[in-house]
Scaffold this active site. Sequence first.
Site, mmCIF file in Angstrom:
data_model
loop_
_atom_site.group_PDB
_atom_site.id
_atom_site.type_symbol
_atom_site.label_atom_id
_atom_site.label_comp_id
_atom_site.label_asym_id
_atom_site.label_seq_id
_atom_site.Cartn_x
_atom_site.Cartn_y
_atom_site.Cartn_z
ATOM 1 N N LYS A 1 24.474 -61.722 20.283
ATOM 2 C CA LYS A 1 25.145 -60.446 20.545
ATOM 3 C C LYS A 1 24.983 -60.069 22.007
ATOM 4 O O LYS A 1 23.879 -60.061 22.547
ATOM 5 C CB LYS A 1 24.540 -59.330 19.675
ATOM 6 C CG LYS A 1 25.181 -57.962 19.925
ATOM 7 C CD LYS A 1 24.695 -56.929 18.923
ATOM 8 C CE LYS A 1 23.577 -56.057 19.431
ATOM 9 N NZ LYS A 1 24.005 -54.916 20.244
ATOM 10 N N ASP B 1 29.621 -56.613 21.368
ATOM 11 C CA ASP B 1 29.321 -55.267 20.849
ATOM 12 C C ASP B 1 29.618 -54.221 21.911
ATOM 13 O O ASP B 1 28.714 -53.690 22.547
ATOM 14 C CB ASP B 1 27.843 -55.231 20.419
ATOM 15 C CG ASP B 1 27.465 -53.929 19.742
ATOM 16 O OD1 ASP B 1 28.371 -53.202 19.290
ATOM 17 O OD2 ASP B 1 26.256 -53.645 19.668
ATOM 18 N N LYS C 1 31.667 -51.464 21.306
ATOM 19 C CA LYS C 1 31.858 -50.150 20.652
ATOM 20 C C LYS C 1 33.058 -49.393 21.236
ATOM 21 O O LYS C 1 32.931 -48.289 21.778
ATOM 22 C CB LYS C 1 30.575 -49.316 20.751
ATOM 23 C CG LYS C 1 29.392 -49.933 19.999
ATOM 24 C CD LYS C 1 28.214 -48.990 19.933
ATOM 25 C CE LYS C 1 27.070 -49.542 19.115
ATOM 26 N NZ LYS C 1 26.401 -50.727 19.713
ATOM 27 N N ASP D 1 38.795 -45.142 21.993
ATOM 28 C CA ASP D 1 39.768 -44.538 22.911
ATOM 29 C C ASP D 1 41.059 -44.337 22.115
ATOM 30 O O ASP D 1 41.065 -44.532 20.891
ATOM 31 C CB ASP D 1 39.972 -45.467 24.127
ATOM 32 C CG ASP D 1 40.357 -44.687 25.389
ATOM 33 O OD1 ASP D 1 41.264 -43.828 25.290
ATOM 34 O OD2 ASP D 1 39.767 -44.938 26.446
ATOM 35 N N THR E 1 22.580 -44.420 14.825
ATOM 36 C CA THR E 1 21.303 -44.122 14.165
ATOM 37 C C THR E 1 20.402 -43.254 15.039
ATOM 38 O O THR E 1 19.388 -42.761 14.558
ATOM 39 C CB THR E 1 20.568 -45.413 13.772
ATOM 40 O OG1 THR E 1 20.553 -46.265 14.896
ATOM 41 C CG2 THR E 1 21.271 -46.101 12.618
ATOM 42 N N ARG F 1 14.441 -57.486 20.522
ATOM 43 C CA ARG F 1 13.130 -57.612 21.170
ATOM 44 C C ARG F 1 12.070 -58.381 20.381
ATOM 45 O O ARG F 1 11.258 -59.083 21.015
ATOM 46 C CB ARG F 1 12.637 -56.216 21.570
ATOM 47 C CG ARG F 1 13.455 -55.646 22.739
ATOM 48 C CD ARG F 1 13.297 -54.160 22.881
ATOM 49 N NE ARG F 1 13.878 -53.448 21.737
ATOM 50 C CZ ARG F 1 13.865 -52.128 21.605
ATOM 51 N NH1 ARG F 1 13.295 -51.382 22.528
ATOM 52 N NH2 ARG F 1 14.424 -51.563 20.555
HETATM 53 O O1 C5P Z 1 15.428 -53.157 18.656
HETATM 54 P P1 C5P Z 1 16.084 -54.488 18.930
HETATM 55 O O2 C5P Z 1 15.732 -55.030 20.281
HETATM 56 O O3 C5P Z 1 15.879 -55.484 17.812
HETATM 57 O O4 C5P Z 1 17.642 -54.137 18.950
HETATM 58 C C1 C5P Z 1 18.615 -55.089 18.734
HETATM 59 C C2 C5P Z 1 20.002 -54.551 19.013
HETATM 60 O O5 C5P Z 1 20.455 -53.671 17.994
HETATM 61 C C3 C5P Z 1 20.124 -53.786 20.306
HETATM 62 O O6 C5P Z 1 21.220 -54.367 21.013
HETATM 63 C C4 C5P Z 1 20.405 -52.368 19.924
HETATM 64 O O7 C5P Z 1 21.297 -51.737 20.796
HETATM 65 C C5 C5P Z 1 21.031 -52.510 18.547
HETATM 66 N N1 C5P Z 1 20.835 -51.344 17.672
HETATM 67 C C6 C5P Z 1 19.606 -50.952 17.285
HETATM 68 N N2 C5P Z 1 19.420 -49.930 16.417
HETATM 69 C C7 C5P Z 1 20.424 -49.309 15.928
HETATM 70 C C8 C5P Z 1 21.717 -49.676 16.284
HETATM 71 C C9 C5P Z 1 21.886 -50.707 17.172
HETATM 72 O O8 C5P Z 1 18.627 -51.519 17.715
HETATM 73 N N3 C5P Z 1 20.179 -48.350 15.079
#
Ligand code: C5P
Length: 239
Positions: free
Chosen positions: A36, A62, A64, A67, A124, A215
């Site tokens: 992604k 991604d 998003k 418009d 979220t 992460r």
């Molecule tokens: O927290 P982490 O590094 O696993 O996030 C993974 C991806 O998911 C990120 O690109 C983040 O923008 C997206 N994301 C998220 N939580 C949400 C919606 C999207 O972490 N509630």
Amino acid sequence: MSHGRSTRLIVALDTKDTAQAVSWREQVAGPACMVKLGLEFTYACGLDAVREAAGGSPLFLDLKLHDIPNTVASAIGSLAALRPAMLTIHASGGRAMIAAARKAIDETFPADARPLLLAVTVLTSMDEAALHETGVEGSVVAQVLRLGALAMDSGADGLVCSSHEIAPLRAALGDAPVLVVPGIRPAGSALGDQKRVMTPAQASAAGADWIVVGRPITRAADPAAAAAAIAAELETALS
Ligand code: C5P
């Protein structure tokens, strides 16, 4: 308990550095079914770098989009050369915008190479108070269900949702929506800024088609091993 639905891993390559994204992708390419790339990377590095970072791996782009319908449709045309496997739009753009995105995909891509059109419902990061400030009364989950139904009825293939929204969405909309779920944390890993999380196995059991993990993989000492462990957890959850 298995529900018979296989759940696959998407790795989020969140960085402003092309070489870093390429390195992560090379390390996770085995266990990850898709990578992604989102707003941070795309705005920092550009669309050519998106192609380089994905490097032939299936791409979840991604961005998003939100418009007027004509602009969203044109933007999808501008992204077509990247051959994404998934694209995101905001469901709150409404029926005409979602339908325009659907039409643009169907007209721009060959039938065997159409990206899944995924709609984001309520971010979220929004709680009920934040939602009310935007003029939306009622609960977050009610708004997620309302926008989820609207998106599917307007031509979306699926939804991006939090793990805790999977069950209500499946109850309301059944098996049809492809559900893509971020906010996943393997047991014992750091939460970071994520608050309401599930493990990969829990999200799979709840009915996720895809999980998005960033992460916990990219910041791991060994990203390849971290990705492999999550893929193995998903395999186990299915058996
Ligand atoms: O927290 P982490 O590094 O696993 O996030 C993974 C991806 O998911 C990120 O690109 C983040 O923008 C997206 N994301 C998220 N939580 C949400 C919606 C999207 O972490 N509630």
